[in-house]
Design a protein around this motif. Structure first.
Motif, mmCIF file in Angstrom:
data_model
loop_
_atom_site.group_PDB
_atom_site.id
_atom_site.type_symbol
_atom_site.label_atom_id
_atom_site.label_comp_id
_atom_site.label_asym_id
_atom_site.label_seq_id
_atom_site.Cartn_x
_atom_site.Cartn_y
_atom_site.Cartn_z
ATOM 1 N N LEU A 90 0.807 -1.215 0.000
ATOM 2 C CA LEU A 90 0.000 0.000 0.000
ATOM 3 C C LEU A 90 0.841 1.268 0.000
ATOM 4 O O LEU A 90 0.345 2.344 -0.334
ATOM 5 N N GLY A 91 2.107 1.141 0.387
ATOM 6 C CA GLY A 91 2.962 2.313 0.477
ATOM 7 C C GLY A 91 2.595 3.213 1.641
ATOM 8 O O GLY A 91 2.775 4.437 1.578
ATOM 9 N N VAL A 92 2.086 2.593 2.727
ATOM 10 C CA VAL A 92 1.643 3.341 3.901
ATOM 11 C C VAL A 92 2.373 2.811 5.134
ATOM 12 O O VAL A 92 2.453 1.598 5.339
ATOM 13 N N LYS A 93 2.879 3.709 5.967
ATOM 14 C CA LYS A 93 3.618 3.310 7.156
ATOM 15 C C LYS A 93 2.696 2.655 8.180
ATOM 16 O O LYS A 93 1.513 2.970 8.281
ATOM 17 N N LEU A 94 3.276 1.759 8.967
ATOM 18 C CA LEU A 94 2.527 0.959 9.934
ATOM 19 C C LEU A 94 2.968 1.270 11.361
ATOM 20 O O LEU A 94 4.167 1.385 11.645
ATOM 21 N N THR A 95 1.988 1.405 12.254
ATOM 22 C CA THR A 95 2.256 1.538 13.683
ATOM 23 C C THR A 95 1.411 0.503 14.421
ATOM 24 O O THR A 95 0.219 0.348 14.140
ATOM 25 N N ILE A 96 2.027 -0.209 15.351
ATOM 26 C CA ILE A 96 1.317 -1.212 16.148
ATOM 27 C C ILE A 96 1.207 -0.717 17.579
ATOM 28 O O ILE A 96 2.203 -0.327 18.189
ATOM 29 N N ILE A 97 -0.016 -0.714 18.116
ATOM 30 C CA ILE A 97 -0.224 -0.288 19.489
ATOM 31 C C ILE A 97 -0.990 -1.388 20.232
ATOM 32 O O ILE A 97 -1.616 -2.253 19.611
ATOM 33 N N ALA A 98 -0.911 -1.360 21.559
ATOM 34 C CA ALA A 98 -1.548 -2.413 22.350
ATOM 35 C C ALA A 98 -1.849 -1.927 23.751
ATOM 36 O O ALA A 98 -1.165 -1.047 24.282
ATOM 37 N N SER A 99 -2.871 -2.524 24.335
ATOM 38 C CA SER A 99 -3.191 -2.278 25.735
ATOM 39 C C SER A 99 -2.120 -2.936 26.609
ATOM 40 O O SER A 99 -1.466 -3.901 26.203
ATOM 41 N N ASP A 100 -1.938 -2.421 27.819
ATOM 42 C CA ASP A 100 -0.994 -3.046 28.750
ATOM 43 C C ASP A 100 -1.489 -4.424 29.191
ATOM 44 O O ASP A 100 -0.700 -5.256 29.633
ATOM 45 N N THR A 101 -2.785 -4.661 29.065
ATOM 46 C CA THR A 101 -3.387 -5.938 29.452
ATOM 47 C C THR A 101 -3.891 -6.671 28.224
ATOM 48 O O THR A 101 -4.683 -6.129 27.450
ATOM 49 N N GLY A 102 -3.417 -7.901 28.013
ATOM 50 C CA GLY A 102 -3.868 -8.697 26.880
ATOM 51 C C GLY A 102 -5.290 -9.202 27.097
ATOM 52 O O GLY A 102 -5.796 -9.235 28.225
ATOM 53 N N LEU A 103 -5.933 -9.625 26.022
ATOM 54 C CA LEU A 103 -7.330 -10.041 26.101
ATOM 55 C C LEU A 103 -7.516 -11.252 27.006
ATOM 56 O O LEU A 103 -8.477 -11.321 27.779
ATOM 57 N N LYS A 104 -6.609 -12.203 26.932
ATOM 58 C CA LYS A 104 -6.748 -13.404 27.759
ATOM 59 C C LYS A 104 -6.742 -13.048 29.240
ATOM 60 O O LYS A 104 -7.573 -13.527 30.026
ATOM 61 N N GLN A 105 -5.822 -12.186 29.654
ATOM 62 C CA GLN A 105 -5.752 -11.746 31.046
ATOM 63 C C GLN A 105 -7.014 -10.969 31.429
ATOM 64 O O GLN A 105 -7.541 -11.119 32.532
ATOM 65 N N ARG A 106 -7.500 -10.167 30.501
ATOM 66 C CA ARG A 106 -8.690 -9.369 30.791
ATOM 67 C C ARG A 106 -9.917 -10.259 31.005
ATOM 68 O O ARG A 106 -10.758 -9.999 31.874
ATOM 69 N N ILE A 107 -10.022 -11.328 30.224
ATOM 70 C CA ILE A 107 -11.130 -12.273 30.399
ATOM 71 C C ILE A 107 -11.051 -12.926 31.778
ATOM 72 O O ILE A 107 -12.060 -13.058 32.490
ATOM 73 N N GLU A 108 -9.850 -13.322 32.158
ATOM 74 C CA GLU A 108 -9.650 -13.933 33.478
ATOM 75 C C GLU A 108 -10.046 -12.965 34.588
ATOM 76 O O GLU A 108 -10.705 -13.346 35.561
ATOM 77 N N GLU A 109 -9.656 -11.717 34.439
ATOM 78 C CA GLU A 109 -9.932 -10.722 35.476
ATOM 79 C C GLU A 109 -11.423 -10.424 35.586
ATOM 80 O O GLU A 109 -11.946 -10.227 36.692
ATOM 81 N N ARG A 110 -12.111 -10.385 34.450
ATOM 82 C CA ARG A 110 -13.554 -10.072 34.461
ATOM 83 C C ARG A 110 -14.394 -11.281 34.820
ATOM 84 O O ARG A 110 -15.550 -11.154 35.248
ATOM 85 N N GLY A 111 -13.830 -12.473 34.613
ATOM 86 C CA GLY A 111 -14.554 -13.688 34.971
ATOM 87 C C GLY A 111 -15.629 -14.081 33.993
ATOM 88 O O GLY A 111 -16.462 -14.951 34.271
ATOM 89 N N LYS A 112 -15.630 -13.474 32.813
ATOM 90 C CA LYS A 112 -16.589 -13.851 31.785
ATOM 91 C C LYS A 112 -16.097 -13.384 30.425
ATOM 92 O O LYS A 112 -15.231 -12.513 30.322
ATOM 93 N N TRP A 113 -16.669 -13.967 29.393
ATOM 94 C CA TRP A 113 -16.272 -13.676 28.026
ATOM 95 C C TRP A 113 -16.954 -12.410 27.510
ATOM 96 O O TRP A 113 -18.010 -12.024 28.013
ATOM 97 N N PRO A 114 -16.368 -11.801 26.483
ATOM 98 C CA PRO A 114 -17.098 -10.720 25.793
ATOM 99 C C PRO A 114 -18.371 -11.293 25.177
ATOM 100 O O PRO A 114 -18.479 -12.506 24.933
ATOM 101 N N SER A 115 -19.328 -10.443 24.908
ATOM 102 C CA SER A 115 -20.581 -10.869 24.286
ATOM 103 C C SER A 115 -21.011 -9.795 23.291
ATOM 104 O O SER A 115 -20.490 -8.675 23.319
ATOM 105 N N PRO A 116 -21.964 -10.105 22.409
ATOM 106 C CA PRO A 116 -22.419 -9.086 21.451
ATOM 107 C C PRO A 116 -22.907 -7.809 22.123
ATOM 108 O O PRO A 116 -22.786 -6.722 21.552
ATOM 109 N N SER A 117 -23.433 -7.920 23.327
ATOM 110 C CA SER A 117 -23.923 -6.736 24.031
ATOM 111 C C SER A 117 -22.849 -6.077 24.897
ATOM 112 O O SER A 117 -23.011 -4.940 25.330
ATOM 113 N N THR A 118 -21.753 -6.801 25.156
ATOM 114 C CA THR A 118 -20.648 -6.269 25.969
ATOM 115 C C THR A 118 -19.336 -6.606 25.278
ATOM 116 O O THR A 118 -18.601 -7.505 25.695
ATOM 117 N N LEU A 119 -19.035 -5.878 24.217
ATOM 118 C CA LEU A 119 -17.825 -6.161 23.429
ATOM 119 C C LEU A 119 -16.613 -5.461 24.027
ATOM 120 O O LEU A 119 -15.991 -4.606 23.388
#
Length: 288
Positions: A90-119
């Motif tokens: 594409l000829g376009v520069k790329l930047t990668i960003i991320a949360s300090d907490t990965g999704l797997k850890q976040r699921i563990e912390e919340r105790g439930k999976w994302p859902s269509p109503s709580t994405l």
């Protein structure tokens, strides 16, 4: 090839919303880049349809597993290499960003999976991460572009009917001279039109489509995968899938619900797949 691509992109470009400034008025134009067909079509439409110079754009990828030193779990291992490929094509520069907490850890912390109503997989790992990153960049006029399309689902069609363009409130701060807008430029495109843009640009699809046979280039274990698609991923990544099965048991909460009923992953992938396969076949690239 380029002539056909330009002509086709020009045909697909529609007038910008009346309340949206011209592209020239933004200091920074950020294209959300998952590596999926829609995010690539978004960039192609900007460059060839709206005539936005490639050097004025930046590809922004959100790593849902957290920082690069974290192993790929919900992200595909192939994505990093594929993003570099897209950036070059594409000829376009790329930047990668991320949360300090990965999704797997976040699921563990919340105790439930994302859902269509709580994405929260999208809100925490992507939207909030972007807002935090933009706030660190200082004053300026920013435009965030993402690749949602109306014909992906009735839910998205309803949202996009009134919200194609809006102020990105989480990042916007007029008192600090930081103005951030959000627009979905391919909201009107069909799946076939998206694939055709990629073919005319000679851009190969992400391996998730051709290697793992899923219709969405999102999380590897996306909550929106059909039984057929989830079964394909389970076969390709058996140890990670078993880990999710054990996580369901530990959390006492399943990833999938069908008609309001809790369905464990192993039961979900064994459900009747015939109707799901029809939807999947329609969305995959044909004779790539």
């Amino acid at each position: 090839m380029t002539t056909n691509l330009i002509k086709y992109a020009e045909e697909l470009a529609i007038p910008l919303p009346r309340e949206m400034p011209d592209f020239e008025q933004y200091n920074h134009i950020h294209c959300c880049m998952s590596g999926g067909k829609d995010s690539i079509a978004l960039v192609l439409l900007l460059i060839y349809g709206y005539k936005v110079p490639a050097n004025r754009l930046k590809l922004i990828h959100f790593r849902v597993d957290g920082h690069p030193n974290q192993p790929a779990y919900f992200d595909y291992e192939e994505t990093d290499h594929y993003l570099e490929y897209c950036s070059k094509k594409l000829g376009v520069k790329l930047t990668i960003i991320a949360s300090d907490t990965g999704l797997k850890q976040r699921i563990e912390e919340r105790g439930k999976w994302p859902s269509p109503s709580t994405l929260y997989c999208s809100s925490y790992q992507k939207r909030d991460t972007y807002a935090k990153w933009v706030r660190s960049l200082g004053p300026g006029n920013y435009l965030c572009l993402s690749g949602e399309r109306s014909n992906e689902s009735s839910r998205r069609a309803k949202i996009l009917a009134t919200q194609n363009f809006k102020v990105y409130k989480a990042a916007n701060a007029p008192t600090k001279k930081r103005f951030v807008d959000w627009y979905r430029p391919i909201h009107h495109l069909s799946t076939d039109e998206v694939w055709k843009l990629m073919k005319l640009a000679d851009i190969e699809p992400h391996p998730c489509y051709t290697k793992y046979n899923v219709s969405r280039c999102s999380c590897k274990f996306c909550i929106f995968l059909s039984p057929t698609e989830m079964n394909n991923i389970a076969k390709a990544f058996p140890s990670e899938f078993e880990e999710l099965v054990e996580m369901e048991k530990r959390l006492g909460h399943t990833m999938k619900f069908v008609k309001g009923k809790s369905v464990p992953l192993k039961e979900f992938i064994n459900r009747d797949k015939s109707q799901n396969q029809l939807a999947l076949d329609f969305d995959l690239p044909c004779k790539w």
